[in-house]
Design an enzyme around this catalytic site. Structure first.
Site, PDB file in Angstrom:
ATOM      1  N   SER A  11      15.479 -15.913  -3.270  1.00 17.66           N
ATOM      2  CA  SER A  11      15.687 -14.639  -3.079  1.00 17.66           C
ATOM      3  C   SER A  11      14.924 -13.862  -1.909  1.00 17.66           C
ATOM      4  O   SER A  11      15.536 -12.881  -1.576  1.00 17.66           O
ATOM      5  CB  SER A  11      15.744 -14.066  -4.520  1.00 17.66           C
ATOM      6  N   HIS A  28      11.254  -7.639  -6.125  1.00 17.81           N
ATOM      7  CA  HIS A  28      11.490  -8.308  -4.732  1.00 17.81           C
ATOM      8  C   HIS A  28      11.127  -7.168  -3.780  1.00 17.81           C
ATOM      9  O   HIS A  28      11.196  -5.896  -3.981  1.00 17.81           O
ATOM     10  CB  HIS A  28      12.836  -8.691  -4.517  1.00 17.81           C
TER      11      HIS A  28
END
Length: 287
Positions: free
Chosen positions: A65, A268
């Site tokens: 990711s 993230h």
């Protein structure tokens, strides 16, 4: 009057000398011009040789990711959450690559890279980038345990991740890099690390404690050290993201990492993190 014949004679002599000198100088001027033209032609021919042309860049971006761009959005229609705002497509756009493949996928582990993603590689691939290993080491469990669990639960999850990173992960990374080399023997491999997720300053009553944030950051340092070592053993270049994200973790005044409010995007990088953190880290080692 008696001087007019002499004047005419002198004028004729001057004209003759001028014509003679002009005729003598003309070949020299012509030769100089011809020499300059020949030099320019030689330089142009040298520049046109294949060795002087910029080599075509065939770029493939692998990984999890943190490669696919989770946190940056918007995403493609796949289940991998790929974003054009991730560092890989940003780098490709800035370098006018001949080809760009982007099989990186959110949630990927090393086995996914080996079994699925390396199929995008070939002998013509010239550049491969990858971030991988965080999911193998239990990234999701660590974040969940520390964000919603007690201090002891957090410590247990972090300790387990550290043990895995020390004993099991090196072999997985070695196999991954070897699989990449086998499929793309002519490519340069750049391994990008993960940033520290947190600033440890005051962060509000609902945030993780400074202690939890500190031990997670320490685990990130261990993961970076292990990844850098295995990358070096494989002849790859390690791009350390931590210096570029310093001062921009969760709890910073201008964070480049999303907090838990992002749900699937939690912890993230946001679009600034990929553009201002990861992209410069990659550019620093590739140009």
């Amino acid at each position: 009057m008696p001087h007019r014949p002499l004047a005419r004679a002198l004028t004729a002599l001057a004209a003759l000398l001028a014509a003679t000198l002009g005729a003598a100088a003309a070949p020299g001027v012509a030769q100089a011009a011809q020499a300059a033209e020949a030099e320019q032609a030689a330089q142009a021919a040298q520049a046109a040789k294949p060795g002087r042309a910029a080599a075509a860049i065939n770029y493939v971006a692998l990984g999890d990711s943190y490669s696919s761009g989770v946190g940056a959005g918007p995403y493609d229609l796949s289940t991998c959450l790929r974003s054009d705002k991730s560092y890989a497509p940003l780098w490709a756009a800035a370098h006018q690559v001949a080809s760009f493949a982007f099989p990186a996928c959110g949630g990927a582990v090393t086995a996914d890279v080996i079994n699925k993603q390396v199929n995008a590689l070939s002998a013509s691939t010239t550049l491969v980038t990858i971030t991988i290993g965080g999911n193998d080491a239990g990234f999701v469990d660590v974040i969940t345990s520390c964000r919603f669990g007690s201090t002891s639960t957090c410590e247990g999850a972090v300790d387990e991740a550290r043990a895995f990173a020390t004993t099991e992960l090196p072999g997985r990374l070695d196999r991954t890099y070897a699989a990449i080399r086998a499929k793309a023997p002519n490519a340069r491999l750049v391994v990008l690390g993960y940033p520290r997720l947190f600033e440890t300053t005051s962060c509000g009553a609902l945030a993780m404690s400074a202690y939890k944030r500190t031990i997670i950051n320490d685990a990130a340092d261990l993961l970076a050290s292990i990844t850098a070592g295995r990358a070096a053993a494989a002849g790859a270049t390690f791009a350390d993201a931590r210096p570029y994200f310093a001062g921009h973790g969760v709890c910073a005044a201008a964070p480049w990492i999303r907090d838990v409010t992002g749900v699937i995007e939690a912890y993230h990088p946001n679009a600034d993190g990929y553009r201002l953190g990861y992209l410069p880290a990659l550019t620093a080692v590739t140009g």
